[in-house]
Design a protein around this motif. Structure first.
Motif, short mmCIF file in Angstrom:
data_model
loop_
_atom_site.label_atom_id
_atom_site.label_comp_id
_atom_site.label_asym_id
_atom_site.label_seq_id
_atom_site.Cartn_x
_atom_site.Cartn_y
_atom_site.Cartn_z
N ALA A 153 0.78 -0.99 0.13
CA ALA A 153 -0.07 -0.17 -0.52
C ALA A 153 0.87 1.18 0.25
CB ALA A 153 -0.86 0.09 1.69
N ALA A 154 1.66 1.66 0.85
CA ALA A 154 2.78 2.29 1.23
C ALA A 154 3.69 2.78 -0.52
CB ALA A 154 3.86 2.14 1.84
N VAL A 155 3.53 1.37 -1.51
CA VAL A 155 4.52 1.70 -2.42
C VAL A 155 3.31 2.66 -3.32
CG1 VAL A 155 5.90 0.92 -4.39
CG2 VAL A 155 6.20 0.19 -1.53
N LEU A 156 2.97 1.39 -3.32
CA LEU A 156 1.71 1.43 -4.34
C LEU A 156 1.03 3.64 -4.75
CD1 LEU A 156 -0.13 -1.83 -4.73
CD2 LEU A 156 1.96 -0.73 -6.90
N GLY A 157 0.71 3.77 -3.37
CA GLY A 157 0.14 5.36 -2.62
C GLY A 157 1.13 5.75 -3.41
N ALA A 158 2.63 6.08 -2.42
CA ALA A 158 3.48 7.24 -3.06
C ALA A 158 3.96 6.83 -4.32
CB ALA A 158 4.64 6.90 -2.69
N ASN A 159 3.49 5.27 -5.53
CA ASN A 159 3.37 5.91 -6.42
C ASN A 159 2.18 6.25 -7.90
OD1 ASN A 159 5.12 4.72 -9.59
ND2 ASN A 159 2.87 3.99 -9.38
N ASP A 160 1.22 6.32 -7.14
CA ASP A 160 0.07 7.06 -7.30
C ASP A 160 0.36 8.21 -7.68
OD1 ASP A 160 -1.32 4.10 -8.65
OD2 ASP A 160 -2.33 4.43 -6.64
N GLY A 161 0.46 8.80 -6.43
CA GLY A 161 0.06 10.49 -6.48
C GLY A 161 1.75 10.97 -6.89
N LEU A 162 3.16 10.25 -7.02
CA LEU A 162 4.01 10.85 -7.88
C LEU A 162 3.49 11.12 -9.29
CD1 LEU A 162 6.88 11.94 -8.54
CD2 LEU A 162 7.73 9.58 -8.28
N VAL A 163 2.92 9.74 -9.52
CA VAL A 163 2.97 9.57 -11.43
C VAL A 163 1.95 10.33 -12.08
CG1 VAL A 163 2.56 8.43 -13.48
CG2 VAL A 163 4.17 7.64 -11.88
N SER A 164 0.57 10.34 -11.03
CA SER A 164 -0.65 11.54 -11.93
C SER A 164 0.11 12.70 -11.57
CB SER A 164 -1.42 10.71 -10.89
OG SER A 164 -1.50 11.32 -9.20
N ASN A 165 0.70 13.50 -10.22
CA ASN A 165 0.34 14.79 -10.51
C ASN A 165 2.03 14.59 -11.00
OD1 ASN A 165 -0.22 16.83 -8.82
ND2 ASN A 165 0.86 17.12 -7.37
N MET A 166 3.37 14.46 -10.79
CA MET A 166 4.23 15.31 -12.40
C MET A 166 3.61 14.91 -13.41
SD MET A 166 7.91 12.69 -13.33
CE MET A 166 6.81 11.61 -14.12
N SER A 167 2.45 13.98 -13.80
CA SER A 167 1.89 14.00 -15.18
C SER A 167 1.32 16.05 -15.46
CB SER A 167 0.95 12.83 -15.58
OG SER A 167 1.88 12.15 -15.30
N LEU A 168 0.32 16.21 -14.08
CA LEU A 168 -0.51 17.02 -13.74
C LEU A 168 0.44 18.50 -13.37
CD1 LEU A 168 -3.03 18.31 -13.73
CD2 LEU A 168 -2.64 18.07 -11.34
N VAL A 169 1.33 18.60 -13.35
CA VAL A 169 2.74 19.63 -13.02
C VAL A 169 3.66 19.74 -14.80
CG1 VAL A 169 4.78 20.67 -11.92
CG2 VAL A 169 2.32 19.24 -10.23
N MET A 170 4.41 19.09 -14.76
CA MET A 170 4.32 18.84 -16.24
C MET A 170 3.22 19.24 -17.32
SD MET A 170 7.49 18.32 -16.32
CE MET A 170 6.83 19.03 -14.12
N GLY A 171 2.34 18.96 -17.32
CA GLY A 171 0.65 19.28 -18.44
C GLY A 171 0.92 21.11 -18.47
N VAL A 172 0.77 21.42 -16.92
CA VAL A 172 0.55 22.77 -16.50
C VAL A 172 1.31 23.01 -16.84
CG1 VAL A 172 0.04 24.83 -14.92
CG2 VAL A 172 -1.38 22.46 -15.43
N ALA A 173 3.01 23.35 -16.59
CA ALA A 173 4.26 23.70 -16.71
C ALA A 173 4.50 24.02 -18.63
CB ALA A 173 5.19 22.92 -16.27
N GLY A 174 3.86 23.28 -19.06
CA GLY A 174 3.74 22.89 -20.88
C GLY A 174 3.38 24.17 -21.22
#
Length: 370
Positions: A153-174
């Motif tokens: 749960a710890a690994v998958l939860g952190a992975n979901d947060g990192l990947v999804s929010n990085m994609s969002l941040v990079m989309g807005v940054a672009g």
């Protein structure tokens, strides 16, 4: 590491973990089984080293790997359930390899290739011919451990947060060249994602508890209204585990004579429900899910607390890549694969997702500006 050395390392790690299980086991009989399995794995490793030396591939017995030592630490902290699960997967791989090697060499299969898998299945399921009281207490104690599920749960939860929010941040940054709105969008994505994960976890745990509680209530009604039938069902369950019919009948009679004890045994044996697990709080699960998602989601946002622009986009990508690599390394605790291959694979997939959203954001930004 060549193939022979990798095989020896696997045997050494298994021997180490079996010895640690033996040291942590209260039941002397089971501890003895673990010690004997550790000795067998060490003898396998010795034999592999001797065979390698005959072929001119001289190397010494290695120490337990970082993975084995990490699994042991998890076992000490949270319980050894996950260590048992990991050993089960290792034994299945070794059994498959041994069977495949025999087939390739035209050596008949003896059936003994799966012996360790069978032994572990019996130990994990507490499949034994000990008394019904020992059987129940042993199962209860084993199922209290939560290390494996908590770690996943710890690994998958952190992975979901990192990947999804990085994609969002990079989309807005672009779309904005890393200027206005990136921090706000990242924090909004963190909060929205974490709340969604927490709510989903709360609903999942709560609905499971309510369903199991209903099934447990129905089982209690059956014990009170038709104890003979329940006793017969319990006898058949024990017989299916390999216990002789007369002994199974006696064990079933002992259990059914105490309704509360019978209820505990039947919900475990017949329904597959562990009452201890139902005592977990849905709110605790929700909060843990929120925190784990937020830990991953804050990584790509963090640089934008200090500024905007291309430099901070690079910092965001760099920190996210480090986070992705660490998550990939943690995943090897489940898979046993190389840290480097798993870590870089995670980085590659994560950055690919970020690059796609950055490109889309860039395209949208140009179109709006035009």
């Amino acid at each position: 590491m060549n193939k022979a050395a990798a095989s020896v390392q696997t045997e050494i790690d298994a021997a180490y973990l079996y010895s640690q299980l033996a040291a942590a086991e209260d039941n002397e009989t089971i501890a003895s089984i673990y010690q004997q399995m550790a000795a067998i794995e060490r003898s396998h490793a010795d034999g592999m080293v001797a065979k390698a030396k005959e072929k001119g591939e001289a190397f010494e017995l290695p120490s337990p790997s970082w993975r084995a030592k990490t699994l042991n630490r998890i076992g000490k902290l949270f319980g050894y359930e996950y260590v048992l699960d990991s050993l089960m997967q290792t034994e299945k791989v070794l059994a498959f390899k041994q069977s495949s090697d025999k087939v390739q060499q035209n050596i008949p299969l003896s059936g003994a290739e799966n012996n360790h898998v069978k032994i572990l299945k019996n130990l994990i399921g507490a499949d034994s011919k000990i008394s019904s009281e020992k059987l129940t207490s042993l199962e209860g104690r084993r199922h209290k451990s939560v290390g494996g599920n908590a770690l996943r749960a710890a690994v998958l939860g952190a992975n979901d947060g990192l990947v999804s929010n990085m994609s969002l941040v990079m989309g807005v940054a672009g779309a904005t060249n890393g200027e206005t709105g990136v921090l706000l969008a990242g924090l909004a994505g963190l909060l929205a994602g974490a709340l969604s994960m927490a709510l989903g976890e709360w609903i999942s745990v709560k609905s499971s508890q309510e369903l199991y509680e209903r099934q447990m209530a129905l089982e209690m009604e059956e014990i009170e209204n038709n104890p003979e039938t329940e006793m017969k069902e319990l006898q058949l369950i024990y017989m299916a585990k390999g216990i002789p019919a007369e002994q199974a009948e006696q064990m079933a009679k002992e259990v059914i004579s105490n309704p509360s004890h019978a209820h505990e045994v039947l919900i475990k044996e017949e329904l597959g429900i562990n009452a201890e697990e139902l005592r977990g709080s849905a709110w605790t699960a929700a909060i843990a899910s929120f925190v784990l998602f937020a830990i991953g989601a804050v990584i790509p946002v963090a640089p934008f607390f200090f500024g905007t622009g291309f430099t901070f986009i690079i910092w965001s990508i760099g920190l996210s890549a480090v986070g992705l690599f660490l998550i990939g390394a943690a995943i090897t605790l489940f898979t046993g694969k190389s840290i480097w291959s798993s870590g870089f694979r995670q980085v590659l997939f994560g950055l690919a997702a970020a690059a796609i959203t950055f490109g889309i954001g860039k395209l949208i930004g140009v179109n709006i500006a035009g």
